[in-house]
Design a protein around this motif. Structure first.
Motif, PDB file in Angstrom:
ATOM      1  N   SER A  18     -12.707  13.177 -16.692  1.00  0.00           N
ATOM      2  CA  SER A  18     -13.150  14.005 -15.369  1.00  0.00           C
ATOM      3  C   SER A  18     -12.091  13.623 -14.180  1.00  0.00           C
ATOM      4  CB  SER A  18     -14.493  13.397 -14.891  1.00  0.00           C
ATOM      5  OG  SER A  18     -14.383  11.884 -14.464  1.00  0.00           O
ATOM      6  N   ASP A  19     -11.976  14.405 -13.119  1.00  0.00           N
ATOM      7  CA  ASP A  19     -11.290  14.161 -12.025  1.00  0.00           C
ATOM      8  C   ASP A  19     -11.459  12.925 -11.562  1.00  0.00           C
ATOM      9  OD1 ASP A  19     -10.220  16.672 -12.619  1.00  0.00           O
ATOM     10  OD2 ASP A  19     -10.708  17.707 -10.757  1.00  0.00           O
ATOM     11  N   ALA A  20     -12.762  12.460 -11.386  1.00  0.00           N
ATOM     12  CA  ALA A  20     -12.795  11.049 -10.960  1.00  0.00           C
ATOM     13  C   ALA A  20     -12.451  10.126 -11.676  1.00  0.00           C
ATOM     14  CB  ALA A  20     -14.475  10.809 -10.904  1.00  0.00           C
ATOM     15  N   ASP A  21     -12.460  10.086 -13.128  1.00  0.00           N
ATOM     16  CA  ASP A  21     -11.989   8.991 -13.954  1.00  0.00           C
ATOM     17  C   ASP A  21     -10.198   8.965 -13.847  1.00  0.00           C
ATOM     18  OD1 ASP A  21     -14.577   8.447 -15.118  1.00  0.00           O
ATOM     19  OD2 ASP A  21     -14.336   9.895 -16.781  1.00  0.00           O
ATOM     20  N   ILE A  22      -9.909  10.319 -13.639  1.00  0.00           N
ATOM     21  CA  ILE A  22      -8.305  10.392 -13.474  1.00  0.00           C
ATOM     22  C   ILE A  22      -7.974   9.566 -12.326  1.00  0.00           C
ATOM     23  CG2 ILE A  22      -6.226  11.777 -13.171  1.00  0.00           C
ATOM     24  CD1 ILE A  22      -7.878  13.881 -15.196  1.00  0.00           C
ATOM     25  N   ILE A  23      -8.510   9.818 -11.281  1.00  0.00           N
ATOM     26  CA  ILE A  23      -8.391   9.332  -9.952  1.00  0.00           C
ATOM     27  C   ILE A  23      -8.407   7.717 -10.048  1.00  0.00           C
ATOM     28  CG2 ILE A  23      -9.329   8.861  -7.604  1.00  0.00           C
ATOM     29  CD1 ILE A  23      -9.753  11.918  -7.629  1.00  0.00           C
ATOM     30  N   LYS A  24      -9.501   7.402 -10.481  1.00  0.00           N
ATOM     31  CA  LYS A  24      -9.825   5.956 -10.830  1.00  0.00           C
ATOM     32  C   LYS A  24      -8.650   5.316 -11.627  1.00  0.00           C
ATOM     33  CE  LYS A  24     -13.513   2.591 -12.581  1.00  0.00           C
ATOM     34  NZ  LYS A  24     -14.799   2.443 -13.301  1.00  0.00           N
ATOM     35  N   SER A  25      -8.335   5.690 -12.617  1.00  0.00           N
ATOM     36  CA  SER A  25      -7.186   5.262 -13.414  1.00  0.00           C
ATOM     37  C   SER A  25      -5.948   5.166 -12.822  1.00  0.00           C
ATOM     38  CB  SER A  25      -7.000   5.999 -14.868  1.00  0.00           C
ATOM     39  OG  SER A  25      -6.015   5.672 -15.577  1.00  0.00           O
ATOM     40  N   ALA A  26      -5.691   6.424 -12.171  1.00  0.00           N
ATOM     41  CA  ALA A  26      -4.288   6.232 -11.249  1.00  0.00           C
ATOM     42  C   ALA A  26      -4.391   5.042 -10.262  1.00  0.00           C
ATOM     43  CB  ALA A  26      -4.102   7.686 -10.691  1.00  0.00           C
ATOM     44  N   MET A  27      -5.443   4.824  -9.481  1.00  0.00           N
ATOM     45  CA  MET A  27      -5.529   3.835  -8.713  1.00  0.00           C
ATOM     46  C   MET A  27      -4.944   2.633  -9.090  1.00  0.00           C
ATOM     47  SD  MET A  27      -6.432   5.316  -5.549  1.00  0.00           S
ATOM     48  CE  MET A  27      -7.194   4.187  -4.584  1.00  0.00           C
ATOM     49  N   THR A  28      -5.034   2.593 -10.411  1.00  0.00           N
ATOM     50  CA  THR A  28      -4.903   0.835 -10.771  1.00  0.00           C
ATOM     51  C   THR A  28      -3.073   0.846 -11.298  1.00  0.00           C
ATOM     52  OG1 THR A  28      -4.858   1.426 -13.243  1.00  0.00           O
ATOM     53  CG2 THR A  28      -6.952   0.903 -12.135  1.00  0.00           C
ATOM     54  N   ALA A  29      -2.457   1.919 -10.908  1.00  0.00           N
ATOM     55  CA  ALA A  29      -1.138   1.790 -11.112  1.00  0.00           C
ATOM     56  C   ALA A  29      -0.300   1.073 -10.258  1.00  0.00           C
ATOM     57  CB  ALA A  29      -0.277   3.283 -11.234  1.00  0.00           C
ATOM     58  N   ALA A  30      -0.646   1.163  -9.153  1.00  0.00           N
ATOM     59  CA  ALA A  30       0.164   0.517  -7.987  1.00  0.00           C
ATOM     60  C   ALA A  30      -0.643  -0.456  -7.276  1.00  0.00           C
ATOM     61  CB  ALA A  30       0.877   1.601  -7.005  1.00  0.00           C
ATOM     62  N   PRO A  31      -0.064  -1.231  -6.259  1.00  0.00           N
ATOM     63  CA  PRO A  31      -1.086  -1.962  -5.175  1.00  0.00           C
ATOM     64  C   PRO A  31      -2.041  -1.248  -4.350  1.00  0.00           C
ATOM     65  CG  PRO A  31       1.368  -2.867  -5.141  1.00  0.00           C
ATOM     66  CD  PRO A  31       1.452  -1.357  -5.994  1.00  0.00           C
ATOM     67  N   MET A  32      -2.954  -1.787  -4.211  1.00  0.00           N
ATOM     68  CA  MET A  32      -4.033  -0.791  -3.396  1.00  0.00           C
ATOM     69  C   MET A  32      -3.414  -0.155  -2.193  1.00  0.00           C
ATOM     70  SD  MET A  32      -6.851   0.568  -3.504  1.00  0.00           S
ATOM     71  CE  MET A  32      -7.857  -0.099  -4.946  1.00  0.00           C
ATOM     72  N   LYS A  33      -2.506  -0.975  -1.474  1.00  0.00           N
ATOM     73  CA  LYS A  33      -2.136  -0.271  -0.140  1.00  0.00           C
ATOM     74  C   LYS A  33      -1.260   0.803  -0.346  1.00  0.00           C
ATOM     75  CE  LYS A  33      -2.837  -3.192   3.512  1.00  0.00           C
ATOM     76  NZ  LYS A  33      -3.033  -2.754   4.672  1.00  0.00           N
ATOM     77  N   VAL A  34      -0.815   0.944  -1.586  1.00  0.00           N
ATOM     78  CA  VAL A  34       0.098   2.235  -2.009  1.00  0.00           C
ATOM     79  C   VAL A  34      -0.810   3.278  -2.624  1.00  0.00           C
ATOM     80  CG1 VAL A  34       2.040   3.263  -3.533  1.00  0.00           C
ATOM     81  CG2 VAL A  34       2.131   0.753  -2.415  1.00  0.00           C
ATOM     82  N   SER A  35      -1.687   2.773  -3.690  1.00  0.00           N
ATOM     83  CA  SER A  35      -2.423   3.885  -4.414  1.00  0.00           C
ATOM     84  C   SER A  35      -3.459   4.344  -3.363  1.00  0.00           C
ATOM     85  CB  SER A  35      -3.177   3.586  -5.450  1.00  0.00           C
ATOM     86  OG  SER A  35      -3.735   2.373  -5.283  1.00  0.00           O
ATOM     87  N   GLN A  36      -4.039   3.617  -2.383  1.00  0.00           N
ATOM     88  CA  GLN A  36      -5.146   4.341  -1.742  1.00  0.00           C
ATOM     89  C   GLN A  36      -4.656   5.352  -0.808  1.00  0.00           C
ATOM     90  OE1 GLN A  36      -6.909   1.269   0.570  1.00  0.00           O
ATOM     91  NE2 GLN A  36      -5.068   1.037   2.000  1.00  0.00           N
ATOM     92  N   HIS A  37      -3.437   5.497  -0.713  1.00  0.00           N
ATOM     93  CA  HIS A  37      -2.795   6.693   0.262  1.00  0.00           C
ATOM     94  C   HIS A  37      -1.970   7.593  -0.486  1.00  0.00           C
ATOM     95  CE1 HIS A  37      -4.458   4.941   3.775  1.00  0.00           C
ATOM     96  NE2 HIS A  37      -3.954   3.719   3.575  1.00  0.00           N
ATOM     97  N   ALA A  38      -1.854   7.374  -1.856  1.00  0.00           N
ATOM     98  CA  ALA A  38      -0.919   8.168  -2.475  1.00  0.00           C
ATOM     99  C   ALA A  38      -1.717   9.516  -3.188  1.00  0.00           C
ATOM    100  CB  ALA A  38      -0.271   7.490  -3.994  1.00  0.00           C
ATOM    101  N   THR A  39      -0.799  10.367  -3.368  1.00  0.00           N
ATOM    102  CA  THR A  39      -1.180  11.877  -3.912  1.00  0.00           C
ATOM    103  C   THR A  39      -1.659  11.590  -5.570  1.00  0.00           C
ATOM    104  OG1 THR A  39      -0.076  13.201  -2.575  1.00  0.00           O
ATOM    105  CG2 THR A  39      -0.596  14.154  -4.766  1.00  0.00           C
ATOM    106  N   ILE A  40      -2.699  11.860  -5.973  1.00  0.00           N
ATOM    107  CA  ILE A  40      -3.035  11.543  -7.365  1.00  0.00           C
ATOM    108  C   ILE A  40      -3.001  13.293  -7.955  1.00  0.00           C
ATOM    109  CG2 ILE A  40      -4.912  11.048  -8.870  1.00  0.00           C
ATOM    110  CD1 ILE A  40      -4.289   8.809  -7.246  1.00  0.00           C
ATOM    111  N   VAL A  41      -2.398  13.164  -9.090  1.00  0.00           N
ATOM    112  CA  VAL A  41      -2.183  14.546  -9.894  1.00  0.00           C
ATOM    113  C   VAL A  41      -2.585  14.171 -11.568  1.00  0.00           C
ATOM    114  CG1 VAL A  41      -0.337  15.356  -8.542  1.00  0.00           C
ATOM    115  CG2 VAL A  41       0.211  13.634 -10.496  1.00  0.00           C
TER     116      VAL A  41
END
Length: 171
Positions: free
Chosen positions: A15-38
């Motif tokens: 799901s899009d929610a699962d993809i976003i959750k996974s993408a957020m683990t890639a970088a430090p939270m300070k980066v991923s929380q403001h990143a575009t998710i694709v």
């Protein structure tokens, strides 16, 4: 054990929610929380799931690979990823930075397009790391380019290809 086309075809689409959750683990939270998710489709086309504000783009785990491999990258690294996905030469003179803090999946260290281990493609497993892409070839010459590297120290992946890049473990 590696995933096969049949295995990945049998997996339900994330799901899009699962993809976003996974993408957020890639970088430090300070980066991923403001990143575009694709999300990237099989043809390398990107679908934006969440618009960001900091110039970084994160992608969730690729379900066709055997392990977790979410990544987050700056604009230059994103151009490099687009070129790799399209089998085109990456842009020159644009050094990029990528995070893969959830680790990397098993991959060939010598063939950018290998989909499974073989006797010649030097399959490796990496832990959490960052990558420098798009550097001048002389930059990469100062790091080990072994086909079967020690993944606990910086080394060059896909050495000699247009997609060679520096892998730097972070744990």
């Amino acid at each position: 054990m590696t995933a096969t086309a049949a295995d990945s075809a049998a997996k339900p689409a994330a799901s899009d929610a699962d993809i976003i959750k996974s993408a957020m683990t890639a970088a430090p939270m300070k980066v991923s929380q403001h990143a575009t998710i694709v999300a990237m489709d099989a043809n390398g086309k990107m679908r934006t799931l969440r618009k960001g504000t900091n110039g970084f783009t994160c992608m969730g785990d690729n379900p066709e690979t055997p392990g977790p491999d979410p990544m987050c990258m700056d604009k230059n690294a994103m151009e490099w990823v687009h070129a790799w996905a399209a089998h085109k030469d990456p842009p020159t003179g644009k050094v990029g930075f990528m995070y893969m803090l959830a680790g990397g999946t098993d991959a060939s260290n010598t063939d950018p397009y290998a989909t499974a281990p073989s006797s010649t493609n030097h399959w490796i497993k990496t832990g959490p790391h960052v990558m420098i892409v798009g550097g001048d070839s002389s930059f990469y010459d100062i790091y080990p380019k072994d086909a079967s590297p020690d993944t606990a120290v910086p080394y060059i992946m896909w050495a000699g290809s247009p997609y060679q890049h520096l892998m730097v473990p972070v744990k």
